[in-house]
Structures are given as structure tokens and as C-alpha cells.
Design a protein around this motif. Structure first.
Motif, mmCIF file in Angstrom:
data_model
loop_
_atom_site.group_PDB
_atom_site.id
_atom_site.type_symbol
_atom_site.label_atom_id
_atom_site.label_comp_id
_atom_site.label_asym_id
_atom_site.label_seq_id
_atom_site.Cartn_x
_atom_site.Cartn_y
_atom_site.Cartn_z
ATOM 1 N N GLU A 356 0.861 -1.420 0.085
ATOM 2 C CA GLU A 356 -0.150 0.227 -0.224
ATOM 3 C C GLU A 356 0.916 1.076 0.111
ATOM 4 N N GLU A 357 2.253 1.103 0.976
ATOM 5 C CA GLU A 357 2.954 2.446 0.676
ATOM 6 C C GLU A 357 3.236 2.573 -0.342
ATOM 7 N N HIS A 358 3.408 1.536 -1.213
ATOM 8 C CA HIS A 358 4.087 1.454 -2.596
ATOM 9 C C HIS A 358 3.716 2.402 -4.117
ATOM 10 N N GLY A 361 3.321 6.047 -3.141
ATOM 11 C CA GLY A 361 4.741 6.785 -3.110
ATOM 12 C C GLY A 361 5.581 6.550 -2.252
ATOM 13 N N ALA A 362 6.710 5.351 -1.254
ATOM 14 C CA ALA A 362 7.518 6.582 -0.514
ATOM 15 C C ALA A 362 8.291 5.055 0.507
ATOM 16 N N ASN A 363 8.687 4.901 1.147
ATOM 17 C CA ASN A 363 9.590 4.669 2.203
ATOM 18 C C ASN A 363 9.799 2.730 2.772
ATOM 19 N N TYR A 364 10.272 2.644 1.478
ATOM 20 C CA TYR A 364 11.233 2.045 1.538
ATOM 21 C C TYR A 364 12.572 0.832 2.647
#
Ligand SMILES: *[C@@H]1O[C@H](CO)[C@@H](O)[C@H](O)[C@H]1NC(C)=O
Ligand SMILES: *[C@@H]1O[C@H](CO)[C@@H](O)[C@H](O)[C@H]1NC(C)=O
Ligand SMILES: *[C@@H]1O[C@H](CO)[C@@H](O)[C@H](O)[C@H]1NC(C)=O
Ligand SMILES: *[C@@H]1O[C@H](CO)[C@@H](O)[C@H](O)[C@H]1NC(C)=O
Ligand SMILES: *[C@@H]1O[C@H](CO)[C@@H](O)[C@H](O)[C@H]1NC(C)=O
Ligand SMILES: *[C@@H]1O[C@H](CO)[C@@H](O)[C@H](O)[C@H]1NC(C)=O
Ligand SMILES: *[C@@H]1O[C@H](CO)[C@@H](O)[C@H](O)[C@H]1NC(C)=O
Length: 771
Positions: A356-358, A361-364
Motif C-alpha cells: 500500500e505504501e508503494h 509512493g514512499a518508504n522503502y
């Protein structure tokens, strides 16, 4: 014949005799090929009509012209023969008046000249003037050539070859750098001399510029070729760039043209795009001013092309391992690395993020090298490739949540064929775009392969190695759940080795057992075992048992025979043979001899006991006590032999004999000879008086059986001691050994044995005295 010779030699002498000239001239005539010539026949000696022949063929009369009474001239036009003999004959007698040989030569042709550089790297005026020409000379002759320049035909160059170079500095007065001029080439031999037609030119058109200086640069997705013309003369020019892939074998060459216009006519460049990534290419370039000849090709330049992004196929994939206890899933990430031939240093980063964060658009978060640990939620794994710290390419792959409703294949079937594994499966109900197969033989090294179909063939596998294969459907930009096929071998080999062959032989049968041990994971499953055996000179006999049994009873063997034996294990994929071993069958059935020895032993015991009892009883009646001289009287001794016979002997209660007649014992005894262990009559056994029962109980029946075997050479059935004599009353006090309990070749001496004995005590002195 003589007449002819006479005529040939006589005529000139006659002529000379008449003091009249009679000849043909000129002699040894050299003319240029295709030119005209005249030959004169002087006929002062004949004053008649003449005619001409060329190589013995008459020539047309019209070619001949009579000038006056003594001179006739032959005119030959456009003479093209390499060599010809022309003769003048008297018309009336056909006698030869005289002759000559005409030879032709060519003049130098196809002259070309260039103004060029000696040292290609130096800028400046061309310093050399070189002319080349062709000259047909047959046969070869020593020829001196001279190059003559300008309207004044000034010699500028001498040579014996068909090329000649002079320094421009020495001739610049005769050869202006701008403007028109001409050269001719003169060829001179000892016989003739000929000059070429003039070669006219404009000096600037002779200019062959120095080879260009080349530079090639590899850029991220193309090559930049740059070159520079080293020339003072600034004019429009054409250039050609030639390149090819620098590999060992022949490769196609490409040539690209480029015209440098007047405005920028010293520097050229070109972009080459259709080159492969990470390959060596070799370039060269040449240029020519308009209407002049090409420069030499420049020195070659080889460049390694860079990796083109479009050529990068990371094939990113992931393999979800089993869920561990705490709900953490271990996901292996795999991709194709950039080939090491590409010079640039590439670095890789594997990161993961909840799916869901993908989306937002963030936090890898960074995974540890190529393994990501994640919880049961859906995730995305991203691979980023950096080229010297700069982002080069990236790719991502989806990991579905546990229990997520995503496609999954079913009914995986795998089979092997010639070291390849064929896998097929049933497509899921949901539409999918393809499938990814990953397979491993050791859990560390993975291969993976994408297919659009519901089957795939895996090759380049390790031979005879078990593989775990997982099929995962692909759809949209996601992946489904993987399904693992049953572990399958890339090839099934021979069965394991047949070892530990054990044979228990009897006289006519043998019990054979064996084991199968396998070092390989992919050895074949045994279908059946075949035992091959044969007597030393017999033929092989085979006997097959199912794979469930690992033993067999061989029957109908020949007693006391050595057999050779081996076992073959047969699988559907091959067979293995054990090494050959030998065994020997017995002479008799061992169980029969056990029975025989046991019953024989009992019989011997009984007979001996009986004999002993009889002997004792006989003694009782037969022998008298020895009289004590102290008790004697002088009266004459009267026989009292049969008085109180029952008091002469005390028989111990444990004795097997109660009343033994000694006479009987004497009769059953052997003759008094020294017994031999090695050569012992079977009847000796009848002398044994033993109590064998406790010993036999303590021993293995088989061993006992063997020891009792009458044929056994090691047997040591014991004998009575040598001092046993039928006449001695003490004879039975010798210890009697029961048969040795082991088939021991070194049978023990009698006195060493500690076997149980039977004693018969002869108490006669004490008893007798007590009387
Ligand atoms: C014939 O002509 C040749 C050449 O023209 C000359 O040399 C010669 O003297 C002449 N002979 C006579 C007899 O006139
Ligand atoms: C060629 O020239 C050399 C000297 O330059 C001379 O010795 C020689 O005889 C000449 N040969 C001919 C065939 O003219
Ligand atoms: C390049 O130039 C050469 C000679 O000028 C010509 O033969 C050739 O066809 C040209 N090649 C191309 C691709 O134009
Ligand atoms: C990224 O991760 C950090 C630390 O785990 C967290 O504080 C932050 O909120 C995350 N950002 C987003 C956009 O989820
Ligand atoms: C292959 O799969 C079997 C069954 O899941 C597993 O026990 C075994 O460890 C796997 N082997 C490798 C090398 O992954
Ligand atoms: C898949 O199966 C079809 C039909 O059996 C066959 O023609 C095809 O070659 C197979 N493809 C692969 C990659 O094995
Ligand atoms: C043993 O198995 C092989 C392979 O299946 C078969 O060819 C052979 O006939 C079998 N032998 C016997 C005696 O059944």
C-alpha cells in the motif's frame, strides 16, 4: 639439299662478286606498337622485279614501291605484331635478296601522380611528388625511366620501376602548386627509347591529403566519432568512416559517408548508434578533397561500447520461502547481473515496502543483500541499479499477502527426458499474462524462467540432481501464489551399489543375502535382483527375485564345490552389478552330522560304560588281594579267590558304572598301541568314557556339530593314555578328554586337557588289609 645450301650461301657471294649491293634495311628494327615503318630492299645485284614476305607469307604488292632501278621501299602501316621477319625476294628465282626483323614495344601509359606527405602526422605542404604508370614489356628488359615535367620537359625523376618519387621541394619551380602542368614518362633501353603521352593535370587535384586524426568516444547509448583533416588547403572534402565489431572471426564492416562543406572542412564528426552494448568496435576514417584521391585510412581506434539501458534485462524475481514461526516470511530476490565485460562499476540495492505504501509512493527499507524478511502482508521488492552512484535502472516485483486471493496454478506434472525436466500445469481460473518458474537444486542457487504457456522445458541442469520447481502465475504487474512441484531428478541413474554379499552354504544349497547402498540422490529404483552363480567350470546360472527381497536360497548345488557369485540390481534406468565373490559348499549336510555326532556320542558313552562295568565286575571275581607278607604263615597258600568279592572295590557313587566286570572292559579296549591324533580309527571313539552333556550345552550347536564331524581333520577326539593296558588295574585313571569343542588344527595334547573324568578306584590294598 646441298644445292639449296649452296644457293643460299652462293648468292650473296655472287652479288658481292658483282660488287653490287643487295640487302634489306634497316636491320633489327624496333618500332612502337601500332606505328608505321618503311623497309628498303637494295637490288643492285639483280636488276629484276622483287616481292616481299612477312614471316614467309607474301605481302600485298601495293605496299611496295620502286623508287629507282636499285631501291624498292616497303611501307608497313599500323604495325601491331610483337615481332616479325620481313624478307625481300627476286621475283624470277624467288631467291631471298635480304631480310630484317621488326620488333615492337609499348609506351608507358596510365600515368597518375599525387602530391603527398612523407610523414602523415606533419601538417604543411605536401613534400613528395609520386607518379605511377603502367608499362607492358615482354620479355622483361632493363629499362631506365625518366619522368619529365612541364612544357620544358625537365627531368624530375629517374627510376627502374614503374613508380618514381621526387621531393616536391626540388621540383616546385617546374611544378607550380597551383595551376596546370603535365608530365611524360620516357622509357629507355639499349635498343629503343619511347615516351608516354603527356599526362596533364591541375596540381591541386593531385593532392592526397594526410590521413585524418581520429578519436572515438563511447557515450551511454552511442559512439561519437571525431576526426581532423591535416591540410593547408581548405576545400570541400568527402570522408568515410569504416567500423566493425572487434572480434576474432570475420565480421561485417560498415562504411558511413560524410561530406565536409566549405564552411567547416577540417573537422568531422559522426554519431554511431546501432552498436551492441559492452562490445569492442574498431574505427578508421579517410578523407579526400573533391576530385582528389583518398587519403590513407587513419590509424584504427578500438572502443568498448557502454551498456545501453535498453539492453539491461534484470529479470527481477523473488522466491517466497516457507513462513517461519513468528509470521516472518523469508523472500529470496534474484536478478541477472550486468555482464562484467561492461567496464562501469554497477551497484545494486534491494529494498522492500508494504504494497500500500508503494502505491502512495514512499518508504522503502533496505533488505539484507538478496534476502528480504517480511510479514504476511503484500509487499513490493524494488531492485535499483546504480552506475557510479547514479541511478541506472530499477525494477520491482510483487509478493502477495498470505491468503490473498491471487491466481495459483494446480496439477503440476514434471517428467525427465534426456537430462531435461518437462513441467506442465493447469492454468488458474483467473486470467494471467504468463508464468514464472524458479528451480533450484540446493536452495541457494536459483534459476528462473518465464513462459506464456502452461508448460516449460528446463535444460542446462546438473546431471542426476534433484530439483525443486515452483510455478507462479503473473498478472498485471503482480504475481500470484507459487506452487511447488514434487522434487524431481534431472536424470535417474543406475541403482545403488550391491554390497555385503553374504553366503551361508550347506552341501546342496546356499542362502545368499546382500545390501544396496546408494551415494546419489537420483539413483534408480530397483525392480528386481538377479543372482548369477556358477561352479568353477560350469555355466552361469541366474535366479531373479523381486526388489522387495534382498536374499535368495540357491538350491541344487553340488557338495564340496567352489562357486562364483555376483548380484545384479536392475532398475528401469539401468543396472549395477556387485563384485564377484566365491563360496564353497560342504561335503555333508551339517545338520545330519550334528544328529549323527550327538547320537554317536551317546552310543559311545553307553558302550564304554557298559564295557567298564563289565571289566570291573570281572576283576571283582577274577583278582585276589595281594597278601601282606606280615600276615603270612608258612602254611601253604590255598586259593580263596572268590571270598568276599563285594568288599574288594569301592565304587564312587557318582560313577556311571556300578559293578563293572574288568574282563569285559579289557575286551572292549583297544590294543595297547600309542594312539595317533591324525590317523585315528573311528572305532577309537568307543573307548571314550565321558560325560559330554554339560559341554555341549555350553557351546553353539553349529560349532559342536562341526567338531563332531568325523572327517574334520582338526578334531581331537581323545584317547586313552598310552599306559592304559588291558592288564593294568589302574588303566582307567587316566584323564579322558572329551572331543575338542572347536575345529582346532593344533589339537591340544592329552595331558593339557582339564576335562571331566571318570575315576574307578581300586581300593584293594586297604580293604584287603582291613580284612
Ligand atoms: C636511288 O634512290 C636512292 C635513294 O633515294 C639513292 O640513294 C640512290 O642513289 C638512287 N640510285 C640511283 C641509281 O639513282
Ligand atoms: C640506365 O642508366 C644507368 C645509369 O643511370 C646506365 O648505367 C645504364 O646503362 C642505363 N641502361 C639503359 C638500358 O639505358
Ligand atoms: C559512400 O561513398 C562511396 C564513394 O564515394 C560510395 O561508393 C558509397 O556508395 C557511399 N555510401 C553511402 C552509404 O552513401
Ligand atoms: C517511513 O518510515 C518511517 C520510519 O519507519 C516512518 O516514520 C514514516 O512515517 C514512513 N513514511 C511513510 C510515508 O509511510
Ligand atoms: C525441496 O523441497 C522439499 C519439499 O518441500 C524440501 O524438503 C527440500 O528441502 C527442498 N530442497 C531444496 C534444495 O530446496
Ligand atoms: C508445451 O506443450 C505443447 C503441447 O504439448 C508443445 O507443443 C510445446 O512444445 C510445449 N512447450 C514447451 C516450452 O515445452
Ligand atoms: C527384471 O526387471 C527388468 C526390468 O523391468 C525386466 O526386464 C526383467 O524381465 C525382470 N526380470 C525378471 C526375471 O522378472
Amino acid at each position: 639439299m646441298y644445292l639449296a645450301l649452296f644457293i643460299l650461301t652462293a648468292i650473296p657471294s655472287i652479288c658481292k662478286g658483282l660488287d653490287d649491293e643487295c640487302d634489306v634495311g634497316p636491320k633489327d628494327l624496333y618500332i612502337e606498337m601500332g606505328s608505321d615503318t618503311e623497309i628498303t630492299c637494295q637490288t643492285s645485284c639483280t636488276r629484276g622485279k622483287i616481292f616481299w614476305t612477312q614471316d614467309s607469307k607474301p605481302l600485298d604488292e601495293n605496299l611496295s614501291k620502286t623508287i629507282n632501278s636499285t631501291h624498292t621501299v616497303l611501307s608497313l602501316r599500323n604495325f601491331t605484331q610483337r615481332s616479325a621477319t620481313v624478307q625481300c625476294h627476286r621475283a624470277d628465282t624467288k631467291q631471298i635478296v635480304g631480310g630484317t626483323i621488326i620488333k615492337t614495344y609499348f609506351k608507358p601509359s596510365k600515368i597518375s601522380c599525387v602530391l603527398h606527405y612523407n610523414n602523415q602526422a606533419i601538417e604543411g605542404i605536401p613534400i613528395l611528388f609520386t607518379c605511377n604508370w603502367e608499362h607492358q614489356v615482354d620479355p622483361p628488359l632493363e629499362i631506365n625511366y625518366t619522368v619529365l615535367c612541364g612544357p620544358k620537359q625537365i627531368e624530375i625523376c629517374n627510376s627502374r620501376e614503374t613508380t618514381c618519387t621526387s621531393r616536391y621541394g626540388a621540383i616546385d619551380s617546374t611544378l607550380p602548386l597551383f595551376g596546370e602542368s603535365s608530365v611524360i614518362v620516357r622509357a629507355k633501353t639499349k635498343d629503343w627509347e619511347v615516351s608516354s603521352d603527356p599526362y596533364k593535370f591541375t596540381t591541386t587535384n593531385l593532392l592526397k591529403i594526410a590521413r585524418p586524426a581520429l578519436n572515438v568516444t563511447a557515450l551511454s547509448d552511442h559512439l561519437l566519432v571525431e576526426w581532423k583533416i591535416l591540410s593547408h588547403i581548405t576545400r570541400k572534402s568527402h570522408c568515410q568512416v569504416k567500423y566493425r565489431k572487434a572480434v576474432d572471426e570475420e565480421t561485417p564492416e560498415w562504411v558511413r559517408n560524410k561530406t565536409l562543406e566549405n564552411g567547416n572542412n577540417k573537422k568531422g564528426n559522426m554519431t554511431i548508434e546501432n552498436v551492441e552494448s559492452c562490445s569492442n568496435y574498431t574505427f578508421t576514417v579517410r578523407c579526400a578533397l573533391i576530385n582528389t584521391s583518398w587519403s590513407d585510412w587513419s590509424l584504427e581506434k578500438t572502443v568498448l561500447t557502454k551498456l545501453k539501458k535498453i539492453d539491461v534485462k534484470l529479470r527481477l524475481w523473488r522466491k517466497v520461502d516457507e513462513v517461519e514461526k513468528n509470521g516472518v516470511r523469508r523472500v529470496r530476490v534474484m536478478w541477472t547481473e550486468i555482464p562484467s565485460t561492461c567496464q562501469d562499476s554497477f551497484t545494486y540495492a534491494v529494498k522492500q515496502t508494504p504494497d500500500e505504501e508503494h502505491m502512495t509512493g514512499a518508504n522503502y527499507t533496505l533488505c539484507s543483500s538478496s534476502v528480504c524478511d517480511m510479514n504476511q502482508n503484500a509487499h513490493r521488492i524494488k531492485l535499483t541499479v546504480f552506475e557510479k552512484e547514479l541511478l541506472f535502472v530499477e525494477d520491482s516485483v510483487y509478493v502477495p499477502a498470505i491468503g490473498e486471493s491471487v491466481p495459483q496454478v494446480t496439477d503440476i506434472h514434471s517428467s525427465t527426458l534426456d537430462g531435461m525436466i518437462l513441467v506442465s500445469w493447469k492454468a488458474p481460473v483467473q486470467p494471467v499474462s504468463g508464468y514464472m518458474l524458479d528451480y533450484t537444486h540446493n536452495g541457494n542457487q536459483y534459476h528462473w524462467k518465464e513462459t506464456k504457456y502452461t508448460n516449460a522445458t528446463l535444460f542446462d541442469l546438473l546431471d542426476k540432481t534433484p530439483y525443486n520447481i515452483t510455478v507462479t502465475p503473473l498478472f498485471e504487474d503482480k504475481t500470484g501464489h507459487g506452487t511447488q512441484a514434487l522434487q524431481i531428478c534431472s536424470r535417474v541413474g543406475d541403482p545403488g551399489d550391491v554390497t555385503n554379499i553374504d553366503v551361508k552354504a550347506k552341501d546342496r544349497s546356499a542362502f545368499v543375502s546382500w545390501k544396496v547402498t546408494s551415494q546419489e540422490a537420483c539413483s534408480g529404483v530397483v525392480v528386481n535382483y538377479t543372482v548369477f552363480y556358477r561352479a568353477e567350470n560350469g555355466t552361469w546360472i541366474d535366479d531373479t527375485v523381486a526388489s522387495t527381497k534382498q536374499d535368495i536360497l540357491l538350491k541344487d548345488l553340488i557338495p564340496e564345490t567352489e562357486y562364483r557369485i555376483f548380484v545384479k540390481a536392475t532398475a528401469l534406468t539401468g543396472s549395477t552389478k556387485s563384485s564377484e565373490t566365491r563360496f564353497k559348499t560342504k561335503r555333508y549336510d551339517p545338520s545330519l552330522s550334528t544328529t549323527l555326532s550327538v547320537s554317536g556320542g551317546i552310543l559311545i558313552f553307553l558302550v564304554f560304560s557298559l564295557g567298564l562295568c563289565c571289566a570291573l565286575r570281572w576283576k571283582k571275581f577274577d583278582e585276589k588281594p595281594v597278601p601282606n607278607p606280615g600276615n603270612s604263615s608258612l602254611a601253604s597258600w590255598l586259593s580263596t579267590s572268590h571270598e568276599k568279592p563285594s568288599q574288594f572295590f569301592h565304587i564312587p557313587s557318582e560313577s556311571f558304572c556300578d559293578r563293572v566286570d574288568m574282563e569285559e572292559a579289557s575286551r572292549t579296549s583297544t590294543p595297547p598301541k600309542a594312539p595317533s591324533r591324525n590317523d585315528k580309527p573311528a572305532g577309537d571313539q568307543t573307548e571314550i568314557c565321558t560325560n559330554p552333556a554339560p559341554h555341549i550345552q555350553n557351546e553353539d550347536p553349529t560349532e559342536a556339530v562341526e567338531t563332531q564331524h568325523p572327517s574334520s581333520p582338526g578334531e581331537s577326539t581323545e584317547l586313552l593314555s598310552p599306559q592304559n593296558s588291558p592288564s593294568s588295574p589302574y588303566r582307567t585313571q587316566s584323564p579322558v578328554e572329551i572331543p575338542a569343542l572347536r575345529p582346532n588344527k593344533q589339537s591340544k595334547p592329552v595331558k593339557n586337557t582339564t576335562q571331566r573324568m571318570v575315576y574307578v578306584t581300586l581300593d584293594m590294598f586297604e580293604q584287603g588289609q582291613g580284612l
